[in-house]
Design a protein around this motif. Structure first.
Motif, mmCIF file in Angstrom:
data_model
loop_
_atom_site.group_PDB
_atom_site.id
_atom_site.type_symbol
_atom_site.label_atom_id
_atom_site.label_comp_id
_atom_site.label_asym_id
_atom_site.label_seq_id
_atom_site.Cartn_x
_atom_site.Cartn_y
_atom_site.Cartn_z
ATOM 1 N N ARG A 48 2.036 14.516 -5.003
ATOM 2 C CA ARG A 48 2.029 14.597 -3.545
ATOM 3 C C ARG A 48 3.201 15.462 -3.121
ATOM 4 N N THR A 49 2.953 16.567 -2.447
ATOM 5 C CA THR A 49 4.029 17.487 -2.098
ATOM 6 C C THR A 49 4.647 17.180 -0.738
ATOM 7 N N ARG A 50 3.937 16.452 0.116
ATOM 8 C CA ARG A 50 4.511 16.105 1.406
ATOM 9 C C ARG A 50 3.861 14.834 1.915
ATOM 10 N N ILE A 51 4.513 14.174 2.828
ATOM 11 C CA ILE A 51 4.002 12.943 3.415
ATOM 12 C C ILE A 51 3.283 13.296 4.713
ATOM 13 N N ARG A 52 2.019 12.929 4.815
ATOM 14 C CA ARG A 52 1.225 13.249 5.994
ATOM 15 C C ARG A 52 1.006 12.003 6.832
ATOM 16 N N PRO A 53 0.819 12.137 8.113
ATOM 17 C CA PRO A 53 0.445 10.976 8.936
ATOM 18 C C PRO A 53 -0.953 10.520 8.570
ATOM 19 N N ARG A 54 -1.274 9.320 8.978
ATOM 20 C CA ARG A 54 -2.616 8.800 8.693
ATOM 21 C C ARG A 54 -3.666 9.697 9.328
ATOM 22 N N THR A 55 -4.673 9.990 8.605
ATOM 23 C CA THR A 55 -5.758 10.839 9.112
ATOM 24 C C THR A 55 -7.022 10.026 9.242
ATOM 25 N N ALA A 56 -7.988 10.606 9.944
ATOM 26 C CA ALA A 56 -9.263 9.911 10.105
ATOM 27 C C ALA A 56 -9.930 9.705 8.756
ATOM 28 N N LEU A 57 -9.783 10.724 7.895
ATOM 29 C CA LEU A 57 -10.402 10.603 6.575
ATOM 30 C C LEU A 57 -9.790 9.447 5.802
ATOM 31 N N LEU A 58 -8.438 9.320 5.836
ATOM 32 C CA LEU A 58 -7.779 8.235 5.124
ATOM 33 C C LEU A 58 -8.234 6.886 5.656
ATOM 34 N N SER A 59 -8.416 6.797 6.976
ATOM 35 C CA SER A 59 -8.856 5.532 7.566
ATOM 36 C C SER A 59 -10.254 5.174 7.082
ATOM 37 N N VAL A 60 -11.130 6.203 7.033
ATOM 38 C CA VAL A 60 -12.488 5.945 6.558
ATOM 39 C C VAL A 60 -12.475 5.496 5.099
ATOM 40 N N LEU A 61 -11.663 6.178 4.294
ATOM 41 C CA LEU A 61 -11.585 5.804 2.885
ATOM 42 C C LEU A 61 -11.038 4.398 2.717
ATOM 43 N N ALA A 62 -10.030 4.065 3.525
ATOM 44 C CA ALA A 62 -9.464 2.716 3.443
ATOM 45 C C ALA A 62 -10.508 1.670 3.817
ATOM 46 N N ALA B 28 -4.103 -5.767 -0.189
ATOM 47 C CA ALA B 28 -5.069 -6.322 0.751
ATOM 48 C C ALA B 28 -4.368 -7.170 1.811
ATOM 49 N N ASN B 29 -4.905 -7.150 2.998
ATOM 50 C CA ASN B 29 -4.419 -7.992 4.096
ATOM 51 C C ASN B 29 -2.955 -7.718 4.448
ATOM 52 N N SER B 30 -2.542 -6.457 4.289
ATOM 53 C CA SER B 30 -1.179 -6.088 4.655
ATOM 54 C C SER B 30 -1.227 -4.910 5.617
ATOM 55 N N SER B 31 -0.070 -4.605 6.206
ATOM 56 C CA SER B 31 0.029 -3.457 7.114
ATOM 57 C C SER B 31 0.436 -2.195 6.372
ATOM 58 N N ILE B 32 0.545 -2.273 5.050
ATOM 59 C CA ILE B 32 0.935 -1.113 4.247
ATOM 60 C C ILE B 32 -0.319 -0.287 3.991
ATOM 61 N N ASP B 33 -0.527 0.755 4.817
ATOM 62 C CA ASP B 33 -1.768 1.502 4.658
ATOM 63 C C ASP B 33 -1.636 2.998 4.876
ATOM 64 N N THR B 34 -0.547 3.473 5.485
ATOM 65 C CA THR B 34 -0.379 4.912 5.614
ATOM 66 C C THR B 34 0.187 5.480 4.320
ATOM 67 N N GLU B 35 0.097 6.791 4.187
ATOM 68 C CA GLU B 35 0.611 7.439 2.985
ATOM 69 C C GLU B 35 2.106 7.172 2.815
ATOM 70 N N ALA B 36 2.857 7.323 3.892
ATOM 71 C CA ALA B 36 4.302 7.103 3.814
ATOM 72 C C ALA B 36 4.632 5.672 3.431
ATOM 73 N N GLU B 37 3.884 4.735 3.990
ATOM 74 C CA GLU B 37 4.131 3.322 3.686
ATOM 75 C C GLU B 37 3.807 2.991 2.239
ATOM 76 N N ILE B 38 2.718 3.570 1.725
ATOM 77 C CA ILE B 38 2.329 3.314 0.338
ATOM 78 C C ILE B 38 3.363 3.889 -0.626
ATOM 79 N N VAL B 39 3.803 5.124 -0.364
ATOM 80 C CA VAL B 39 4.817 5.736 -1.228
ATOM 81 C C VAL B 39 6.104 4.922 -1.213
ATOM 82 N N LYS B 40 6.521 4.473 -0.054
ATOM 83 C CA LYS B 40 7.720 3.635 0.036
ATOM 84 C C LYS B 40 7.530 2.346 -0.754
#
Length: 404
Positions: free
Chosen positions: A7-21, A260-272
């Motif tokens: 991963r070369t950069r941290i992106r904000p949550r996108t619609a695609l990521l939400s759909v995949l999640a 599961a059942n957590s607020s950790i769902d954006t790319e930045a949050e997952i990497v952290k």
């Protein structure tokens, strides 16, 4: 080893990521929901059936009696330990208070070690048929079931997981193989049901994964002993959701699955959450870049739970075996001396996986015939396994090359 995904950069949550999640969540529900056969508790529980079965015990006992290795050395190591001492006096407390890193430590070490001692004595009873060991195991378990009422402070769930995963192993062997009787086995079951199970059954989604995994291991073991099918089902569902959020495989996509059942769902949050690691490859764990010690605990619980499920006739290995295989191979390769690449944990890892590979290695390599050269080298070099003084104990004796 599979190609790392960078991963070369941290992106904000996108619609695609939400759909995949969303799709991942639906798939998780399909695999781990209560309607799935794989999550259903057995109609009739198998006893003894927490981590070790009667067949496994008989196989290992025969090897010891024949003086064969590595079982004889593992047995001698166990019997020479302080945990097998017949002069051991249990140290129960009504309130066990455990803060972060067991500070304060008001009964934390005593509880964990008494649980391991009870399990050790139960194994010693089975292997020797010397009733003194069964009686010592009963003495320890009775002392705690007559005393403890609660766990407190920040590490209460983790402490309950460590001890709560060990107590049922001892109790299963004594209740179902010792013919001398255990008058207070019902009180012990009540202790597990009222003191331990409430602390571990609800999980810990935002904690490091070894927490929830050992808590779930405790919930599974307790559910078997008290024959609680509802709690067993809930624990299995938690397990099937947590393992994919703890061990990454390339099929997950660019990012690991969120808890599961957590607020950790954006790319930045997952990497952290993955200790700042932004490059992912097969077998990487959520705690790899923390240290291999905690990672080893998580891997051990993944294998232990699957082993208990197999004994209970609801084999979970097929659902998690690829992640377990990859996790074992990935971490043992560096323990065996592989060069740490610059993209992994900043080019430096804190090794110390400990003796946590026997159960998973035996299940995947010896039973299923999967080649695991790194794990085999590491496992055989660390025999006989002892105990980590938390919840892992004597797995070379009980699981090494054990086909039962």
């Amino acid at each position: 080893m599979a190609r790392a995904r960078t991963r070369t950069r941290i992106r904000p949550r996108t619609a695609l990521l939400s759909v995949l999640a969303l799709l991942a969540g639906l798939l998780s529900l399909q695999l781990s929901g209560p309607a799935s056969r794989a999550t259903a508790a057995p109609t009739t529980f198998t006893h003894p059936g927490v981590l070790v079965s009667r067949g496994q015990l008989d196989y290992a006992r025969a090897k010891v009696q024949a003086g064969q290795q590595p079982w004889k050395a593992a047995y001698d190591n166990m019997m020479a330990s302080s945990y097998a001492s017949l002069s051991r006096n249990p140290k129960p407390r009504a309130i066990v208070e455990c803060g972060s890193s067991s500070n304060p430590n008001n009964g934390c070490t005593d509880e964990r070690q008494d649980a391991i001692a009870a399990y050790t004595d139960a194994l010693a009873w089975y292997f020797t048929r010397d009733s003194r060991y069964a009686k010592k195991a009963i003495e320890i378990m009775d002392a705690w079931s007559a005393t403890i009422t609660d766990h407190t402070n920040s590490n209460a769930p983790l402490q309950s997981g460590w001890s709560g995963s060990t107590w049922p192993r001892a109790a299963e062997i004594i209740k179902y193989t010792y013919d001398g009787g255990w008058a207070n086995s019902g009180r012990f079951a009540t202790m597990l049901r009222t003191v331990y199970l409430p602390e571990v059954i609800s999980g810990a989604e935002t904690k490091n994964g070894n927490w929830q995994l050992v808590m779930t291991e405790a919930a599974i073991g307790i559910s078997v002993f008290i024959e609680d099918r509802t709690s067993y089902d809930k624990a299995v569902s938690t397990y099937l959701a947590r393992v994919p959020a703890y061990v990454y495989v390339a099929a997950d996509g660019d990012l690991p699955k969120p808890p599961a059942n957590s607020s950790i769902d954006t790319e930045a949050e997952i990497v952290k959450y993955w200790q700042g690691q932004s490059t992912f490859t097969d077998g990487l764990s959520q705690e790899t870049c923390r240290d291999f010690g905690h990672t080893g605990w998580g891997i051990a619980s993944i294998a232990d739970i699957a082993e208990t499920s197999r004994i209970q006739g609801q084999d979970l290995y097929p659902k998690i075996q690829e992640r377990l295989r990859q996790a074992l191979g990935f971490h043992t390769s560096y323990e065996n001396g592989a060069t740490v690449p610059s993209w992994l944990c900043g080019g430096s890892v804190k090794k110390g996986l400990d003796e946590v590979t026997e159960v998973g290695f035996n299940a995947l390599h010896n039973r299923l015939g999967i080649a695991m050269s790194n794990t085999q080298k590491y496992t055989e070099a660390h025999r006989p396994s002892g105990t980590d003084n938390y919840f892992n104990a004597w797995t070379t004796l009980t699981h090494a090359d054990n086909p039962s």
